[in-house]
Design an enzyme around this catalytic site. Structure first.
Site, PDB file in Angstrom:
ATOM      1  N   GLY A 237     -32.892  76.683   7.783  1.00 22.66           N
ATOM      2  CA  GLY A 237     -33.521  75.596   8.848  1.00 22.66           C
ATOM      3  C   GLY A 237     -32.357  74.782   9.668  1.00 22.66           C
ATOM      4  O   GLY A 237     -31.295  75.322   9.692  1.00 22.66           O
ATOM      5  N   GLY A 239     -29.635  71.549  10.356  1.00 20.89           N
ATOM      6  CA  GLY A 239     -28.757  70.716  10.075  1.00 20.89           C
ATOM      7  C   GLY A 239     -27.741  71.216   9.552  1.00 20.89           C
ATOM      8  O   GLY A 239     -27.487  72.544   9.296  1.00 20.89           O
ATOM      9  N   SER A 240     -26.543  70.271   9.115  1.00 21.60           N
ATOM     10  CA  SER A 240     -25.474  70.631   8.461  1.00 21.60           C
ATOM     11  C   SER A 240     -25.165  71.411   7.274  1.00 21.60           C
ATOM     12  O   SER A 240     -24.778  72.432   7.087  1.00 21.60           O
ATOM     13  CB  SER A 240     -24.286  69.343   8.462  1.00 21.60           C
ATOM     14  OG  SER A 240     -25.291  68.354   7.701  1.00 21.60           O
ATOM     15  N   GLU A 262     -36.271  80.756  12.529  1.00 22.61           N
ATOM     16  CA  GLU A 262     -36.542  79.886  13.851  1.00 22.61           C
ATOM     17  C   GLU A 262     -35.493  79.362  14.785  1.00 22.61           C
ATOM     18  O   GLU A 262     -35.868  79.269  15.985  1.00 22.61           O
ATOM     19  CB  GLU A 262     -37.620  78.743  13.832  1.00 22.61           C
ATOM     20  CG  GLU A 262     -37.330  77.784  12.645  1.00 22.61           C
ATOM     21  CD  GLU A 262     -38.240  77.008  12.261  1.00 22.61           C
ATOM     22  OE1 GLU A 262     -39.294  76.630  12.893  1.00 22.61           O
ATOM     23  OE2 GLU A 262     -38.169  76.512  11.041  1.00 22.61           O
ATOM     24  N   ILE A 332     -34.786  65.725   2.619  1.00 20.85           N
ATOM     25  CA  ILE A 332     -34.634  64.147   2.418  1.00 20.85           C
ATOM     26  C   ILE A 332     -34.434  63.836   0.923  1.00 20.85           C
ATOM     27  O   ILE A 332     -33.417  63.221   0.297  1.00 20.85           O
ATOM     28  CB  ILE A 332     -35.547  63.292   2.929  1.00 20.85           C
ATOM     29  CG1 ILE A 332     -35.884  63.377   4.498  1.00 20.85           C
ATOM     30  CG2 ILE A 332     -35.250  61.907   2.786  1.00 20.85           C
ATOM     31  CD1 ILE A 332     -34.509  62.741   5.350  1.00 20.85           C
ATOM     32  N   ASN A 352     -37.017  63.542  11.324  1.00 23.26           N
ATOM     33  CA  ASN A 352     -36.971  64.590  12.482  1.00 23.26           C
ATOM     34  C   ASN A 352     -38.615  64.929  12.460  1.00 23.26           C
ATOM     35  O   ASN A 352     -39.287  64.614  13.137  1.00 23.26           O
ATOM     36  CB  ASN A 352     -36.213  65.825  12.225  1.00 23.26           C
ATOM     37  CG  ASN A 352     -34.711  65.572  12.383  1.00 23.26           C
ATOM     38  OD1 ASN A 352     -34.265  64.563  13.361  1.00 23.26           O
ATOM     39  ND2 ASN A 352     -33.976  66.102  11.694  1.00 23.26           N
ATOM     40  N   GLY A 356     -40.576  73.837  11.046  1.00 26.33           N
ATOM     41  CA  GLY A 356     -41.166  75.147  10.627  1.00 26.33           C
ATOM     42  C   GLY A 356     -40.980  75.171   8.910  1.00 26.33           C
ATOM     43  O   GLY A 356     -41.215  76.219   8.463  1.00 26.33           O
TER      44      GLY A 356
HETATM   45  O1  0RQ Z   1     -28.394  60.512   8.148  1.00 31.29           O
HETATM   46  O2  0RQ Z   1     -27.684  61.123  10.283  1.00 31.29           O
HETATM   47  O3  0RQ Z   1     -27.717  58.795   9.852  1.00 31.29           O
HETATM   48  O4  0RQ Z   1     -26.042  60.284   8.790  1.00 31.29           O
HETATM   49  O5  0RQ Z   1     -30.634  62.183   6.897  1.00 31.29           O
HETATM   50  O6  0RQ Z   1     -28.684  64.222   6.157  1.00 31.29           O
HETATM   51  O7  0RQ Z   1     -27.639  65.255   4.499  1.00 31.29           O
HETATM   52  O8  0RQ Z   1     -26.723  65.226   6.969  1.00 31.29           O
HETATM   53  O9  0RQ Z   1     -28.644  66.655   6.040  1.00 31.29           O
HETATM   54  O10 0RQ Z   1     -28.241  67.305   8.518  1.00 31.29           O
HETATM   55  O11 0RQ Z   1     -28.965  68.941   6.706  1.00 31.29           O
HETATM   56  O12 0RQ Z   1     -30.662  67.350   7.690  1.00 31.29           O
HETATM   57  C1  0RQ Z   1     -34.016  66.963   5.795  1.00 31.29           C
HETATM   58  C2  0RQ Z   1     -32.984  65.816   7.970  1.00 31.29           C
HETATM   59  C3  0RQ Z   1     -31.589  67.180   6.544  1.00 31.29           C
HETATM   60  C4  0RQ Z   1     -33.403  68.222   7.990  1.00 31.29           C
HETATM   61  C5  0RQ Z   1     -33.135  66.828   7.075  1.00 31.29           C
HETATM   62  C6  0RQ Z   1     -30.155  61.091   5.963  1.00 31.29           C
HETATM   63  C7  0RQ Z   1     -28.606  61.295   5.996  1.00 31.29           C
HETATM   64  C8  0RQ Z   1     -28.444  61.544   7.456  1.00 31.29           C
HETATM   65  C9  0RQ Z   1     -29.197  63.965   7.638  1.00 31.29           C
HETATM   66  P1  0RQ Z   1     -27.411  59.973   9.383  1.00 31.29           P
HETATM   67  P2  0RQ Z   1     -27.752  65.210   5.800  1.00 31.29           P
HETATM   68  P3  0RQ Z   1     -28.978  67.562   7.255  1.00 31.29           P
HETATM   69  C10 0RQ Z   1     -36.343  74.516  10.746  1.00 31.29           C
HETATM   70  C11 0RQ Z   1     -36.752  73.794   9.451  1.00 31.29           C
HETATM   71  C12 0RQ Z   1     -36.960  69.172   8.329  1.00 31.29           C
HETATM   72  C13 0RQ Z   1     -37.207  70.067   9.271  1.00 31.29           C
HETATM   73  C14 0RQ Z   1     -36.837  71.327   8.903  1.00 31.29           C
HETATM   74  C15 0RQ Z   1     -34.508  68.348   8.572  1.00 31.29           C
HETATM   75  C16 0RQ Z   1     -29.531  62.289   7.640  1.00 31.29           C
HETATM   76  O13 0RQ Z   1     -32.885  69.639   7.244  1.00 31.29           O
HETATM   77  O14 0RQ Z   1     -34.851  67.733   9.517  1.00 31.29           O
HETATM   78  O15 0RQ Z   1     -36.520  71.617   7.933  1.00 31.29           O
HETATM   79  N1  0RQ Z   1     -35.466  68.844   7.823  1.00 31.29           N
HETATM   80  N2  0RQ Z   1     -36.979  72.303   9.973  1.00 31.29           N
HETATM   81  O16 0RQ Z   1     -27.826  60.245   5.474  1.00 31.29           O
HETATM   82  C17 0RQ Z   1     -32.114  58.307   3.435  1.00 31.29           C
HETATM   83  C18 0RQ Z   1     -32.383  60.048   1.770  1.00 31.29           C
HETATM   84  C19 0RQ Z   1     -31.932  60.855   2.768  1.00 31.29           C
HETATM   85  C20 0RQ Z   1     -31.384  60.351   3.713  1.00 31.29           C
HETATM   86  C21 0RQ Z   1     -30.710  62.600   3.973  1.00 31.29           C
HETATM   87  N3  0RQ Z   1     -32.896  60.535   0.688  1.00 31.29           N
HETATM   88  N4  0RQ Z   1     -32.812  58.693   2.096  1.00 31.29           N
HETATM   89  N5  0RQ Z   1     -31.667  58.815   4.052  1.00 31.29           N
HETATM   90  N6  0RQ Z   1     -30.613  61.211   4.670  1.00 31.29           N
HETATM   91  N7  0RQ Z   1     -31.364  62.306   2.775  1.00 31.29           N
HETATM   92  C22 0RQ Z   1     -35.908  74.013  12.184  1.00 31.29           C
HETATM   93  C23 0RQ Z   1     -37.014  73.488  12.781  1.00 31.29           C
HETATM   94  O17 0RQ Z   1     -38.235  73.219  12.306  1.00 31.29           O
HETATM   95  C24 0RQ Z   1     -36.711  73.170  14.327  1.00 31.29           C
END
Ligand code: 0RQ
Length: 472
Positions: A237, A239-240, A262, A332, A352, A356
């Site tokens: 997926g 993200g970082s 994807e 999340i 976001n 997918g």
């Molecule tokens: O917030 O950006 O303000 O610092 O969420 O979190 O830990 O940096 O993680 O970059 O891997 O993203 C689920 C968002 C994770 C991503 C998600 C806050 C956290 C931070 C980002 P800041 P991290 P990542 C293929 C598949 C759905 C779509 C998907 C995502 C920001 O993986 O969008 O999977 N997934 N698509 O502080 C409050 C919590 C939190 C929280 C994280 N529990 N409560 N804030 N954050 N957990 C691609 C496509 O489909 C196109």
């Protein structure tokens, strides 16, 4: 609009639209549009149009911060959809009509066919279904992209659907170009501007710990004979954390693997460059500037090993199930029973979108979700009694991984899942609280299949909203 994960989106027309919308608003006129895309786009599109209050409705995915704020303040109506379902639903007529397609391309061929750009997304459908087409020809995009794309024209509507003839992740089943009726093209705009993807930061210690647990698990699965030695096609997926997990695979000893995914992020490109990955199939190249340069420098070597497909194919349930993808997506939060929230902070604020992740999670050979065990400097536990929003039900989630450890929930009933998730994945600061909740739920719950204390299940989230922390 074209565009998938800030790749291959139009960069001039949306900016011009934003200016026109601002002028209209200045005159007191109403002017806003409905935007459909592949997935996320860049600041010149979602950012500029949202800033101008020019988006009335948006689907199916957004990660632009300005648009996110407008969605969360109720100014944009947002439909967050499974990415594989967008094109079929448009063809089925469920989503209304499409007026104008604005599509970034790398070039236009003499016969009118179009050389796609860094993403394919839903472009085939947008071009076919639109009444009018505007093309942005971006000379910044590498002409050598030509031939990487595989545009499949064999999809149909029920009852005429037939099997999609893809049996290996690197099969090519379509054509390298989009077909386009020249009579529909009302404008061609020349641009020279990069996709605006950021270089991802190097993995932090939490992300490295997650990658370590996941790698150990994959090795274990191979040793148990449940995965071949080069694994099965990987999906990763956005993200970082996802990027860090792939970076972790760089040190692994698996024979050349494949990816059916994807997005190709920076780390996946590096796996291709070192030969750890034999091939990668995707809907987009989501590369930061340095990674994009590495692709350009190694184009001859990589060209035939990268296949860019429409998202209805890259994310197709039939293909994901057939190939047996290993799905690895960020989240999340998850609850002790393994339900996953990928999208909403505190149940109501979108981050976001599901993207997918659902396409892959439900149909994968193994479905894995990852997150650091805490968020916001430790104030939030990402393992909670009950998720505040459900994207992936417990049946679609088999493995949870945090920096604390990994919970392999396959074959486990809810109560056994809960004990394992609390023990292996929760942060030590929150583990006693979760144990206490679960112990009391075992005594006081209305039913004991999935013990739940309804009056407390979402109290951790309310505590965060009230006090800024989930700590008691
Ligand atoms: O917030 O950006 O303000 O610092 O969420 O979190 O830990 O940096 O993680 O970059 O891997 O993203 C689920 C968002 C994770 C991503 C998600 C806050 C956290 C931070 C980002 P800041 P991290 P990542 C293929 C598949 C759905 C779509 C998907 C995502 C920001 O993986 O969008 O999977 N997934 N698509 O502080 C409050 C919590 C939190 C929280 C994280 N529990 N409560 N804030 N954050 N957990 C691609 C496509 O489909 C196109």
């Amino acid at each position: 609009m074209s565009g998938f994960t800030a790749a291959g989106y139009p960069k001039a027309v949306p900016l011009a639209m934003a200016r026109r919308i601002e002028d209209a608003h200045g005159r007191g006129e109403k002017f806003a549009v409905q935007i459909w895309s592949g997935a996320s786009t860049g600041p010149e599109l979602d950012g500029a149009l949202a800033k101008a209050d020019g988006i009335e409705f948006r689907m199916p995915y957004n990660s632009d911060p300005t648009a996110r704020d407008k969605i969360n303040s109720g100014k944009i109506e947002y439909l967050d959809m499974h990415l594989s379902q967008v094109a079929p639903m448009v063809w089925e007529g469920f989503l209304g009509t499409e007026d104008i397609a604005v599509i970034e391309v790398t070039g236009i061929r003499a016969d009118g066919s179009l050389i796609p750009s860094t993403s394919v997304g839903n472009n085939k459908t947008w071009i076919d279904r639109a009444q009018k087409v505007i093309l942005e020809v971006n000379r910044w995009q590498n002409p050598a992209l030509e031939g990487m794309h595989d545009i499949y024209y064999g999809t149909a509507l029920p009852p005429h659907r037939v099997p999609i003839p893809l049996v290996k992740p690197d099969d090519r089943i379509g054509e390298p170009w989009f077909r386009c009726d020249p009579d529909k093209v009302i404008a061609v705009v020349e641009t020279d501007a990069p996709d605006r993807n950021q270089t991802l930061p190097p993995p932090d210690t939490q992300a490295q710990a997650i990658a370590g647990h996941l790698l150990e698990f994959l090795h274990h699965e191979v040793s148990m004979g449940r995965l071949p030695s080069n694994l099965l096609p990987l999906q990763s997926g956005v993200g970082s954390v996802a990027n860090a997990v792939l970076a972790g695979l760089q040190t692994s000893s698996f024979p050349p693997m494949t990816a059916f995914t994807e997005v190709i992020q920076d780390s996946m490109l590096d796996l291709l460059l070192t030969g750890k990955l034999a091939s990668a199939s995707s809907a987009a190249l989501c590369l930061g500037p340095e990674a994009m340069q590495r692709l350009t420098d190694n184009m001859a070597e990589l060209h035939d090993r990268i296949i860019l497909r429409p998202q209805e194919i890259s994310n197709h349930p039939e293909l994901i199930r057939r190939l047996g993808c290993i799905a690895m997506n960020g989240m999340i939060e998850a609850d002790i029973y393994g339900n996953v929230n990928s999208t909403h902070v505190m149940g109501s604020r979108i981050m976001n979108g599901i993207g997918g992740s659902g396409d892959y999670a439900r149909n994968a050979y193994i479905s894995i979700f990852t997150a650091p065990s805490t968020a916001r400097n430790g104030a939030i536990s990402t393992i909670v009694p009950h998720v505040s929003h459900v994207d992936h039900i417990t049946q679609d989630v088999q493995v949870l991984v945090t920096d604390q450890g990994l919970a392999d929930m396959r074959g486990l009933s809810p109560k056994r899942r809960a004990s394992l998730v609390i023990e292996n994945c929760a942060h030590p600061d929150f583990r006693p609280l979760l144990k206490d909740y679960f112990d009391r739920a075992l005594r006081e719950s209305y039913g004991l299949q999935t013990p739940t204390l309804l009056s407390e299940a979402l109290s951790w989230h309310q505590r965060f909203i009230d006090s800024g922390s989930m700590h008691v």
